[in-house]
Write a protein that holds these residues in place. Structure first.
Motif, PDB file in Angstrom:
ATOM      1  N   ILE A 122       0.879  -1.168   0.000  1.00 15.32           N
ATOM      2  CA  ILE A 122       0.000   0.000   0.000  1.00 15.32           C
ATOM      3  C   ILE A 122       0.918   1.220   0.000  1.00 15.32           C
ATOM      4  O   ILE A 122       1.830   1.318   0.815  1.00 15.32           O
ATOM      5  CB  ILE A 122      -0.921   0.040   1.231  1.00 15.32           C
ATOM      6  CG1 ILE A 122      -1.795  -1.202   1.296  1.00 15.32           C
ATOM      7  CG2 ILE A 122      -1.788   1.299   1.200  1.00 15.32           C
ATOM      8  CD1 ILE A 122      -2.664  -1.265   2.551  1.00 15.32           C
ATOM      9  N   GLU A 123       0.668   2.141  -0.925  1.00  9.47           N
ATOM     10  CA  GLU A 123       1.492   3.339  -1.041  1.00  9.47           C
ATOM     11  C   GLU A 123       0.643   4.581  -0.819  1.00  9.47           C
ATOM     12  O   GLU A 123      -0.458   4.677  -1.352  1.00  9.47           O
ATOM     13  CB  GLU A 123       2.136   3.392  -2.426  1.00  9.47           C
ATOM     14  CG  GLU A 123       3.008   2.182  -2.724  1.00  9.47           C
ATOM     15  CD  GLU A 123       3.674   2.243  -4.083  1.00  9.47           C
ATOM     16  OE1 GLU A 123       4.075   3.357  -4.501  1.00  9.47           O
ATOM     17  OE2 GLU A 123       3.806   1.182  -4.705  1.00  9.47           O
ATOM     18  N   VAL A 124       1.147   5.499   0.001  1.00  5.43           N
ATOM     19  CA  VAL A 124       0.463   6.768   0.239  1.00  5.43           C
ATOM     20  C   VAL A 124       1.485   7.909   0.186  1.00  5.43           C
ATOM     21  O   VAL A 124       2.685   7.681   0.289  1.00  5.43           O
ATOM     22  CB  VAL A 124      -0.279   6.800   1.606  1.00  5.43           C
ATOM     23  CG1 VAL A 124      -1.359   5.743   1.666  1.00  5.43           C
ATOM     24  CG2 VAL A 124       0.687   6.638   2.757  1.00  5.43           C
ATOM     25  N   CYS A 125       0.974   9.108   0.033  1.00  5.62           N
ATOM     26  CA  CYS A 125       1.827  10.296   0.019  1.00  5.62           C
ATOM     27  C   CYS A 125       1.921  10.882   1.416  1.00  5.62           C
ATOM     28  O   CYS A 125       0.941  10.910   2.158  1.00  5.62           O
ATOM     29  CB  CYS A 125       1.269  11.336  -0.947  1.00  5.62           C
ATOM     30  SG  CYS A 125       1.353  10.808  -2.655  1.00  5.62           S
ATOM     31  N   ASP A 126       3.079  11.354   1.747  1.00  9.33           N
ATOM     32  CA  ASP A 126       3.363  11.949   3.049  1.00  9.33           C
ATOM     33  C   ASP A 126       3.125  13.452   2.946  1.00  9.33           C
ATOM     34  O   ASP A 126       3.934  14.169   2.348  1.00  9.33           O
ATOM     35  CB  ASP A 126       4.801  11.652   3.423  1.00  9.33           C
ATOM     36  CG  ASP A 126       5.166  12.101   4.818  1.00  9.33           C
ATOM     37  OD1 ASP A 126       4.349  12.777   5.465  1.00  9.33           O
ATOM     38  OD2 ASP A 126       6.285  11.786   5.260  1.00  9.33           O
ATOM     39  N   ASP A 127       2.027  13.923   3.510  1.00  7.13           N
ATOM     40  CA  ASP A 127       1.668  15.334   3.334  1.00  7.13           C
ATOM     41  C   ASP A 127       2.543  16.305   4.114  1.00  7.13           C
ATOM     42  O   ASP A 127       2.596  17.486   3.801  1.00  7.13           O
ATOM     43  CB  ASP A 127       0.195  15.569   3.654  1.00  7.13           C
ATOM     44  CG  ASP A 127      -0.178  15.155   5.056  1.00  7.13           C
ATOM     45  OD1 ASP A 127       0.676  14.623   5.794  1.00  7.13           O
ATOM     46  OD2 ASP A 127      -1.353  15.354   5.428  1.00  7.13           O
ATOM     47  N   ASP A 128       3.263  15.822   5.136  1.00 10.56           N
ATOM     48  CA  ASP A 128       4.129  16.741   5.881  1.00 10.56           C
ATOM     49  C   ASP A 128       5.592  16.286   5.902  1.00 10.56           C
ATOM     50  O   ASP A 128       6.400  16.812   6.654  1.00 10.56           O
ATOM     51  CB  ASP A 128       3.612  16.953   7.304  1.00 10.56           C
ATOM     52  CG  ASP A 128       3.546  15.661   8.098  1.00 10.56           C
ATOM     53  OD1 ASP A 128       3.957  14.593   7.586  1.00 10.56           O
ATOM     54  OD2 ASP A 128       3.069  15.712   9.249  1.00 10.56           O
ATOM     55  N   ASN A 129       5.920  15.287   5.088  1.00  7.97           N
ATOM     56  CA  ASN A 129       7.291  14.787   4.927  1.00  7.97           C
ATOM     57  C   ASN A 129       7.977  14.395   6.236  1.00  7.97           C
ATOM     58  O   ASN A 129       9.169  14.610   6.407  1.00  7.97           O
ATOM     59  CB  ASN A 129       8.143  15.786   4.143  1.00  7.97           C
ATOM     60  CG  ASN A 129       7.809  15.765   2.666  1.00  7.97           C
ATOM     61  OD1 ASN A 129       7.351  14.762   2.140  1.00  7.97           O
ATOM     62  ND2 ASN A 129       8.020  16.872   1.996  1.00  7.97           N
ATOM     63  N   ASP A 130       7.199  13.764   7.131  1.00  9.55           N
ATOM     64  CA  ASP A 130       7.803  13.271   8.365  1.00  9.55           C
ATOM     65  C   ASP A 130       8.035  11.757   8.333  1.00  9.55           C
ATOM     66  O   ASP A 130       8.532  11.179   9.292  1.00  9.55           O
ATOM     67  CB  ASP A 130       6.959  13.652   9.586  1.00  9.55           C
ATOM     68  CG  ASP A 130       5.599  12.964   9.607  1.00  9.55           C
ATOM     69  OD1 ASP A 130       5.224  12.282   8.627  1.00  9.55           O
ATOM     70  OD2 ASP A 130       4.895  13.112  10.631  1.00  9.55           O
ATOM     71  N   VAL A 166       5.533   5.007   2.395  1.00 15.55           N
ATOM     72  CA  VAL A 166       5.197   6.425   2.508  1.00 15.55           C
ATOM     73  C   VAL A 166       6.116   7.197   1.566  1.00 15.55           C
ATOM     74  O   VAL A 166       7.326   7.219   1.740  1.00 15.55           O
ATOM     75  CB  VAL A 166       5.380   6.929   3.953  1.00 15.55           C
ATOM     76  CG1 VAL A 166       5.015   8.403   4.061  1.00 15.55           C
ATOM     77  CG2 VAL A 166       4.549   6.097   4.930  1.00 15.55           C
ATOM     78  N   HIS A 167       5.517   7.795   0.530  1.00 20.50           N
ATOM     79  CA  HIS A 167       6.290   8.578  -0.436  1.00 20.50           C
ATOM     80  C   HIS A 167       6.366  10.029   0.015  1.00 20.50           C
ATOM     81  O   HIS A 167       5.352  10.614   0.398  1.00 20.50           O
ATOM     82  CB  HIS A 167       5.631   8.535  -1.819  1.00 20.50           C
ATOM     83  CG  HIS A 167       5.668   7.193  -2.461  1.00 20.50           C
ATOM     84  ND1 HIS A 167       6.814   6.627  -2.941  1.00 20.50           N
ATOM     85  CD2 HIS A 167       4.680   6.289  -2.699  1.00 20.50           C
ATOM     86  CE1 HIS A 167       6.543   5.446  -3.450  1.00 20.50           C
ATOM     87  NE2 HIS A 167       5.259   5.212  -3.309  1.00 20.50           N
ATOM     88  N   PRO A 168       7.540  10.631  -0.041  1.00 22.64           N
ATOM     89  CA  PRO A 168       7.638  12.045   0.338  1.00 22.64           C
ATOM     90  C   PRO A 168       6.881  12.927  -0.655  1.00 22.64           C
ATOM     91  O   PRO A 168       6.854  12.643  -1.846  1.00 22.64           O
ATOM     92  CB  PRO A 168       9.141  12.332   0.296  1.00 22.64           C
ATOM     93  CG  PRO A 168       9.705  11.283  -0.600  1.00 22.64           C
ATOM     94  CD  PRO A 168       8.816  10.078  -0.480  1.00 22.64           C
ATOM     95  N   ALA A 169       6.276  13.957  -0.132  1.00 21.44           N
ATOM     96  CA  ALA A 169       5.577  14.918  -0.988  1.00 21.44           C
ATOM     97  C   ALA A 169       6.607  15.837  -1.630  1.00 21.44           C
ATOM     98  O   ALA A 169       7.653  16.122  -1.036  1.00 21.44           O
ATOM     99  CB  ALA A 169       4.589  15.735  -0.165  1.00 21.44           C
ATOM    100  N   PRO A 170       6.323  16.307  -2.833  1.00 23.72           N
ATOM    101  CA  PRO A 170       7.249  17.275  -3.436  1.00 23.72           C
ATOM    102  C   PRO A 170       7.319  18.530  -2.575  1.00 23.72           C
ATOM    103  O   PRO A 170       6.350  18.911  -1.921  1.00 23.72           O
ATOM    104  CB  PRO A 170       6.596  17.595  -4.786  1.00 23.72           C
ATOM    105  CG  PRO A 170       5.588  16.539  -5.023  1.00 23.72           C
ATOM    106  CD  PRO A 170       5.185  16.011  -3.685  1.00 23.72           C
TER     107      PRO A 170
END
Length: 155
Positions: free
Chosen positions: A10-18, A94-98
Motif C-alpha cells: 500500500i502506497e500513500v503520500c506523506d503530506d508533511d514529509n515526516d 510512505v512517499h515524500p511529498a514534493p
C-alpha cells in the motif's frame, strides 16, 4: 484448507514529509483473499502476533517505522479454523511529498500594446518551482484557484 493470502503493498503520500502516514489496511482485504470465501483477514505489527492472532490492527493505522514498514497478514478459514501467514509481508510505503517553495519571484512580462492583457507561459517557472527536484518524478500543474489546485481539477 488453509487460505492463501496474496498481499500487495500500500502506497500513500506523506503530506508533511515526516515519514509517517495513515493507512486503511482494509482496502486490500478483498484482494488479499483472492476471492476465497469464509476467510477472515487480520493485520499485525509482528509475526508472533500474526501467528497467535493477537493484537490485530483495526481501523486506520499510522505506520510506526518511518517511510516503509512491513505488516504481517493472517488469513484464517472461518469454517476449519486453519490459518496461514503471508510468505511475504505487506509493505506500507510512505512517499515524500514534493517540496514547494514558500516564495516564488513574481512573473513579470511587458505589455507591448498597453491593453492590460498578455500571454504567460507558466512552464518557464518550472525550474524555479521544482528547485532541483527531478522533473520526471514530480507532476507540476498550474491552477487559477487554490481549490482547483488542491483537488487537481482544471489545470
Amino acid at each position: 484448507p488453509s487460505p492463501e493470502p496474496n498481499p500487495e503493498s500500500i502506497e500513500v503520500c506523506d503530506d508533511d514529509n515526516d515519514g509517517f502516514a495513515e493507512f486503511d489496511l482494509e482496502l486490500n482485504t478483498i484482494d488479499i483473499t483472492n476471492g476465497e470465501s469464509d476467510v477472515v483477514i487480520t493485520y499485525h505489527e509482528t509475526q508472533s502476533d500474526a501467528q497467535t492472532g493477537d493484537n490485530a490492527i483495526t481501523g486506520l493505522y499510522t505506520n510506526v517505522v518511518a517511510n516503509n514498514q512491513m505488516i504481517y497478514v493472517r488469513s484464517e478459514n472461518t469454517l476449519t479454523g486453519c490459518y496461514s501467514l503471508t510468505q511475504n509481508t505487506m509493505e506500507l510505503i510512505v512517499h515524500p511529498a514534493p517540496e514547494v517553495p514558500t516564495t516564488i519571484e513574481p512573473y513579470t512580462i511587458c505589455d507591448s500594446d498597453y491593453d492590460g492583457v498578455s500571454q504567460f507561459d507558466l512552464t518557464t517557472m518550472n525550474d524555479e518551482i521544482l528547485n532541483g527536484q527531478d522533473p520526471t518524478a514530480v507532476e507540476l500543474t498550474y491552477h487559477i484557484s487554490a481549490a482547483n489546485a488542491e483537488d487537481g481539477s482544471n489545470p
